[in-house]
Design an enzyme around this catalytic site. Structure first.
Site, PDB file in Angstrom:
ATOM      1  N   SER A 132      34.509  41.159  28.039  1.00 47.29           N
ATOM      2  CA  SER A 132      33.521  40.180  27.593  1.00 47.29           C
ATOM      3  C   SER A 132      33.792  38.887  28.357  1.00 47.29           C
ATOM      4  CB  SER A 132      33.600  39.984  26.074  1.00 47.29           C
ATOM      5  OG  SER A 132      32.637  39.043  25.635  1.00 47.29           O
ATOM      6  N   LYS A 172      27.398  38.689  26.402  1.00 47.98           N
ATOM      7  CA  LYS A 172      28.823  38.783  26.098  1.00 47.98           C
ATOM      8  C   LYS A 172      29.097  38.727  24.594  1.00 47.98           C
ATOM      9  CE  LYS A 172      30.257  39.137  30.366  1.00 47.98           C
ATOM     10  NZ  LYS A 172      30.945  40.352  30.858  1.00 47.98           N
ATOM     11  N   TYR A 179      23.711  35.031  29.690  1.00 43.81           N
ATOM     12  CA  TYR A 179      25.095  35.483  29.864  1.00 43.81           C
ATOM     13  C   TYR A 179      25.836  35.461  28.531  1.00 43.81           C
ATOM     14  CZ  TYR A 179      29.735  35.945  31.945  1.00 43.81           C
ATOM     15  OH  TYR A 179      31.000  36.386  32.275  1.00 43.81           O
ATOM     16  N   ARG A 206      28.214  48.730  43.026  1.00 48.59           N
ATOM     17  CA  ARG A 206      26.890  48.960  43.600  1.00 48.59           C
ATOM     18  C   ARG A 206      26.915  49.185  45.107  1.00 48.59           C
ATOM     19  NH1 ARG A 206      23.418  44.075  41.154  1.00 48.59           N
ATOM     20  NH2 ARG A 206      25.361  43.009  41.666  1.00 48.59           N
ATOM     21  N   SER A 266      36.118  44.465  43.281  1.00 49.39           N
ATOM     22  CA  SER A 266      36.558  43.082  43.485  1.00 49.39           C
ATOM     23  C   SER A 266      36.911  42.451  42.145  1.00 49.39           C
ATOM     24  CB  SER A 266      35.469  42.252  44.174  1.00 49.39           C
ATOM     25  OG  SER A 266      34.316  42.138  43.338  1.00 49.39           O
ATOM     26  N   GLY A 267      37.411  41.231  42.182  1.00 45.33           N
ATOM     27  CA  GLY A 267      37.653  40.447  40.983  1.00 45.33           C
ATOM     28  C   GLY A 267      38.615  41.083  40.000  1.00 45.33           C
TER      29      GLY A 267
END
Length: 267
Positions: free
Chosen positions: A140, A158, A154, A33, A11-12
């Protein structure tokens, strides 16, 4: 034929990248996953983007588990040949103020976003170096360029990716292997929708002012950057300035963020 392995490929941004490479006739290995979204993504690549079913391989694995991702990538290579392009798009974000974030949530983001990328790179890099060919693309974030309220883990994960990418680039070029690191802004993905629901008000004040990019637009810019053998791939003037002139620009951005957050709290 180019073999592209994409973590977070169901996805994405990962799926958007797979779609672009499918149009170019690449072999595609998608890792995520859950199997159902992977199977749906594979069918979409065949039906909408002209990929051949035999040129798509899917594997389920959690990138945070080194043995699992190493085995999954090994099976991808067995199925479709050596990896020519690795894209590490798998990631997770769980925004919350640091005092409200559990240790497990903090650790989960670090292990998925940073360690998960390292695990995937380790699985393909020795063979790329031996063959003196290949390209590694790390995803990133704009949050890897400046700290954001509510995103301590987060941002840390990154930011770490950038340091890893910079050091690896120096080593990899000696072996003919390319490295790119991209810093996407907010992007319209299923994960972004979940993130927005959890985003602290203070973060929304400073981040909500920027319209998110589409996953397709982000993917196009990444592919263009890879084809141009660019190390850093930025999106928009603000992120470019933060990436190239961070020490000079960041105090001004921090000042603006601090004022906006104070206003949101009625101070």
């Amino acid at each position: 034929m180019t073999h592209v392995i994409i973590t977070g490929g169901s996805s994405g941004i990962g799926l958007a990248l797979a779609s672009l490479y499918a149009v170019r006739g690449a072999r595609l290995s998608l890792i995520a996953r859950s199997r159902d979204p992977l199977e749906l993504a594979a069918r979409k690549l065949v039906a909408k983007y002209g990929a051949r079913a035999e040129d798509i391989h899917i594997e389920t694995a959690d990138v945070a588990r080194e043995e699992a991702i190493d085995s999954a990538i090994g099976r991808c290579v067995e199925a479709l040949g050596p990896c020519d392009v690795l894209v590490t798009s798998a990631g997770v974000v769980e925004p919350a103020p640091f005092e409200d974030m559990s240790s497990a949530a903090f650790r989960r983001q670090m292990e998925t976003n940073f360690s998960g990328t390292v695990h995937a790179v380790r699985a393909v890099y020795p063979d790329m170096a031996r063959r003196r060919t290949g390209h590694i693309v790390m995803i990133s974030s704009g949050s890897g360029l400046i700290g954001i309220y509510g995103y301590t883990s987060y941002c840390a994960s990154k930011f770490a990716l950038r340091g890893f990418a910079e050091a690896l680039r120096s080593e990899a070029r000696c072996h003919g292997v390319g490295v790119s690191v991209s810093f996407p802004p907010d992007t319209e993905t299923p994960q972004f929708e979940r993130e927005i629901a959890e985003r602290p008000r203070e973060a929304s004040v400073v981040m909500g002012a920027v319209r998110p990019w589409s996953a397709e637009a982000v993917a196009r810019k990444i592919v263009k950057g890879v084809e141009g053998k660019r190390f850093e791939i930025y999106f928009g003037l603000t992120l470019f300035l933060l990436g190239r002139f961070g020490p000079a620009v960041r105090p001004l951005v921090d000042w603006w963020f601090d004022r906006a957050i104070a206003r949101s709290r009625g101070r």
